[in-house]
Enzyme design. Structure first.
Site, PDB file in Angstrom:
ATOM      1  N   SER A   1     -22.308   3.262  -0.710  1.00  0.00           N
ATOM      2  CA  SER A   1     -22.253   3.937   0.586  1.00  0.00           C
ATOM      3  C   SER A   1     -23.411   4.903   0.789  1.00  0.00           C
ATOM      4  O   SER A   1     -23.672   5.351   1.904  1.00  0.00           O
ATOM      5  CB  SER A   1     -20.941   4.721   0.723  1.00  0.00           C
ATOM      6  OG  SER A   1     -20.916   5.799  -0.213  1.00  0.00           O
TER       7      SER A   1
ATOM      8  N   ARG B   1     -16.141   0.177  -2.485  1.00  0.00           N
ATOM      9  CA  ARG B   1     -15.309   1.362  -2.727  1.00  0.00           C
ATOM     10  C   ARG B   1     -16.130   2.650  -2.760  1.00  0.00           C
ATOM     11  O   ARG B   1     -15.840   3.575  -3.515  1.00  0.00           O
ATOM     12  CB  ARG B   1     -14.504   1.192  -4.011  1.00  0.00           C
ATOM     13  CG  ARG B   1     -13.549   0.015  -3.926  1.00  0.00           C
ATOM     14  CD  ARG B   1     -13.091  -0.518  -5.278  1.00  0.00           C
ATOM     15  NE  ARG B   1     -12.320  -1.734  -5.094  1.00  0.00           N
ATOM     16  CZ  ARG B   1     -12.861  -2.944  -4.918  1.00  0.00           C
ATOM     17  NH1 ARG B   1     -14.181  -3.077  -4.929  1.00  0.00           N
ATOM     18  NH2 ARG B   1     -12.111  -4.007  -4.727  1.00  0.00           N
ATOM     19  N   GLY B   2     -17.155   2.673  -1.935  1.00  0.00           N
ATOM     20  CA  GLY B   2     -18.003   3.866  -1.827  1.00  0.00           C
ATOM     21  C   GLY B   2     -19.213   3.860  -2.729  1.00  0.00           C
ATOM     22  O   GLY B   2     -20.119   4.682  -2.571  1.00  0.00           O
TER      23      GLY B   2
ATOM     24  N   LEU C   1     -18.616  -1.717   1.108  1.00  0.00           N
ATOM     25  CA  LEU C   1     -19.338  -0.596   0.498  1.00  0.00           C
ATOM     26  C   LEU C   1     -18.949  -0.432  -0.968  1.00  0.00           C
ATOM     27  O   LEU C   1     -19.244   0.601  -1.580  1.00  0.00           O
ATOM     28  CB  LEU C   1     -19.061   0.697   1.269  1.00  0.00           C
ATOM     29  CG  LEU C   1     -19.532   0.702   2.734  1.00  0.00           C
ATOM     30  CD1 LEU C   1     -19.193   2.022   3.399  1.00  0.00           C
ATOM     31  CD2 LEU C   1     -21.032   0.433   2.822  1.00  0.00           C
TER      32      LEU C   1
ATOM     33  N   TYR D   1       0.855  -1.187   0.000  1.00  0.00           N
ATOM     34  CA  TYR D   1       0.000   0.000   0.000  1.00  0.00           C
ATOM     35  C   TYR D   1       0.888   1.232   0.000  1.00  0.00           C
ATOM     36  O   TYR D   1       1.493   1.581   1.019  1.00  0.00           O
ATOM     37  CB  TYR D   1      -0.916   0.020   1.217  1.00  0.00           C
ATOM     38  CG  TYR D   1      -1.995  -1.038   1.238  1.00  0.00           C
ATOM     39  CD1 TYR D   1      -2.318  -1.784   0.107  1.00  0.00           C
ATOM     40  CD2 TYR D   1      -2.717  -1.290   2.401  1.00  0.00           C
ATOM     41  CE1 TYR D   1      -3.311  -2.744   0.137  1.00  0.00           C
ATOM     42  CE2 TYR D   1      -3.729  -2.249   2.440  1.00  0.00           C
ATOM     43  CZ  TYR D   1      -4.013  -2.974   1.304  1.00  0.00           C
ATOM     44  OH  TYR D   1      -5.009  -3.923   1.356  1.00  0.00           O
TER      45      TYR D   1
END
Length: 331
Positions: free
Chosen positions: A212, A208-209, A206, A56
Site C-alpha cells: 500500500s 493486506r497493506g 494491496l 467474518y
C-alpha cells in the site's frame, strides 16, 4: 464511478468494490462508527459492490453491514456473501462445510443477519474437499431458483473446479487474491475464466497493506492481526518485499499518484472483466483508493511497473502454511 459487468451473465457493478472483512475481523481492533461511515462514503462515491462473509467475526460483519445499509434502496447495491468456513467460539478456523443442507442453513442465517430477502452473489469461501463441488453449487442453484439468491460465485478454486461448477449453473465471478505480488491466477485460472465468460473480483490487491505504501519493517501489529503470522510480513521476507514497494513508489511518483492507487489500477488494467476489491476500513483509506478508478495505465506504464515488481519476486506465501492447502492456486 465507472461500472464493469461480472462475466457474461452477471450484474453490472462499480469498477471498484468494497471488501468489508477488516471492519470486523483479521486486522485487530475496529471502530464501528468509522466502519459505518466508510460504507456510507463508499455508497455515496458510487461503489455498489460490497463483499462480506458469514464467518467474518462470526456474523458481526453481516450485522454491521445491515446497520450501514438500513434504509438504502436494496437495488442500489450488490451484496456478495461467502459461506462455508467453520469457526469456533475462540475464532479459530475448523475447516469448511459445503454440504447442501449446510448451504441452505448458512443462507438462512445470512439473510436474517443482513436483514434482506435475497443475496446477490452467493459463493462458497473455499471448496469442501469432502463434498463434490457439484453438490455445493447445486444447492446454491436451488436457492437461486427459489429467489433467495440472484447469482452464483466461487472463491479460491482451481480451473478444473471452475469448469465443474459452471457446468451445473453459470458462475458470474471468481473471487480470488490477485495483486502485483500474487499472480498465480494468470497461468491457468484467468484464461479459464475468460474462456467461460466468468468475471473476477480480485481481493488482496494491496496484499493486506504490504504494498500500500504505508507499511514499514518492524511495525507492530495489534492483537488479532493476521499479519503477525503472515509469511510475507515475517522478518527477512518483509524487508525484501518492501524493497519492491520502494521500486514501485518511484513509478508512482513519476505517474503522480500514490503507491496504493498504482497497485489498484494495475489490477484493474489487467482486464475489464476484473473488479478490484479494496478492504478500506476508514474513510481516509477509501478516499485514497477511489482515484485509482480514473488512473489510466498505458503500455509504457505497465512495462515500468513490471520492471519494478517482476512476477514471482515476492518472498513468502500469501497465507500461513496451514491455509495454503485450501487454495486452488498458490502465490
Amino acid at each position: 464511478m465507472q461500472t464493469r459487468t461480472l462475466g457474461s451473465t452477471g450484474p453490472a457493478v462499480s469498477a471498484l468494490g468494497l471488501g468489508a472483512m477488516g471492519m470486523s475481523d483479521a486486522y485487530g481492533p475496529t471502530d464501528r462508527a468509522e466502519s459505518i461511515a466508510t460504507v456510507h462514503a463508499a455508497l455515496e462515491a458510487g461503489v455498489t459492490l460490497i463483499d462480506t462473509g458469514d464467518f467474518y467475526a462470526m456474523g458481526h460483519n453481516e450485522l454491521l453491514l445491515a446497520e450501514a445499509l438500513r434504509g438504502r434502496d436494496r437495488d442500489s447495491y450488490t451484496l456478495s456473501v461467502k459461506f462455508g468456513a467453520l469457526r469456533g467460539p475462540d475464532g479459530h478456523f475448523g475447516g469448511t462445510d459445503g454440504r447442501p443442507e449446510a448451504v441452505k442453513n448458512f443462507l438462512a442465517y445470512s439473510l436474517t443477519r443482513l436483514g434482506t430477502d435475497h443475496i446477490d452473489i452467493y459463493r462458497p469461501a473455499r471448496r469442501d474437499p469432502a463434498v463434490p463441488i457439484e453438490e455445493t453449487v447445486g444447492a446454491v442453484k436451488e436457492m437461486i431458483d427459489a429467489g433467495y439468491v440472484r447469482y452464483l460465485g466461487l472463491s479460491e478454486v482451481d480451473a478444473a473446479t471452475i469448469r465443474r461448477a459452471h457446468a451445473v449453473h453459470p458462475v458470474v465471478d471468481l473471487q480470488i487474491e490477485y495483486s502485483l505480488i500474487s499472480r498465480a491466477v494468470e497461468a491457468e485460472v484467468l484464461p479459464t475464466l475468460r474462456e467461460l465468460g466468468i468475471g473476477m473480483t480480485a481481493y488482496g490487491v494491496l496484499s493486506r497493506g504490504l504494498i500500500s505504501g504505508h507499511w514499514s519493517a518492524g511495525r507492530r501489529t495489534d492483537l488479532g492481526d493476521l499479519r503477525s503470522f503472515s509469511p510475507r510480513f515475517s522478518e527477512g521476507n518483509v524487508e525484501h518485499n518492501l524493497a519492491l514497494v520502494e521500486a514501485l513508489r518511484r513509478v508512482a511518483d513519476a505517474k503522480g499518484c500514490t503507491v496504493a492507487q498504482l497497485a489498484i489500477a494495475w489490477v484493474a488494467a489487467q482486464g475489464a472483466d476484473i473488479v478490484p476489491l479494496v478492504g478500506a476500513r476508514t474513510r481516509e483509506r477509501l478516499a485514497e483508493a477511489l482515484p485509482a478508478t480514473e488512473l489510466v495505465l498505458g503500455a509504457a506504464d505497465l512495462a515500468e511497473i513490471e520492471k519494478a515488481v517482476p512476477s514471482g519476486t515476492a518472498r513468502g506465501d500469501r497465507y500461513p502454511t496451514a491455509f495454503m492447502s485450501g487454495l486452488g492456486v498458490g502465490n
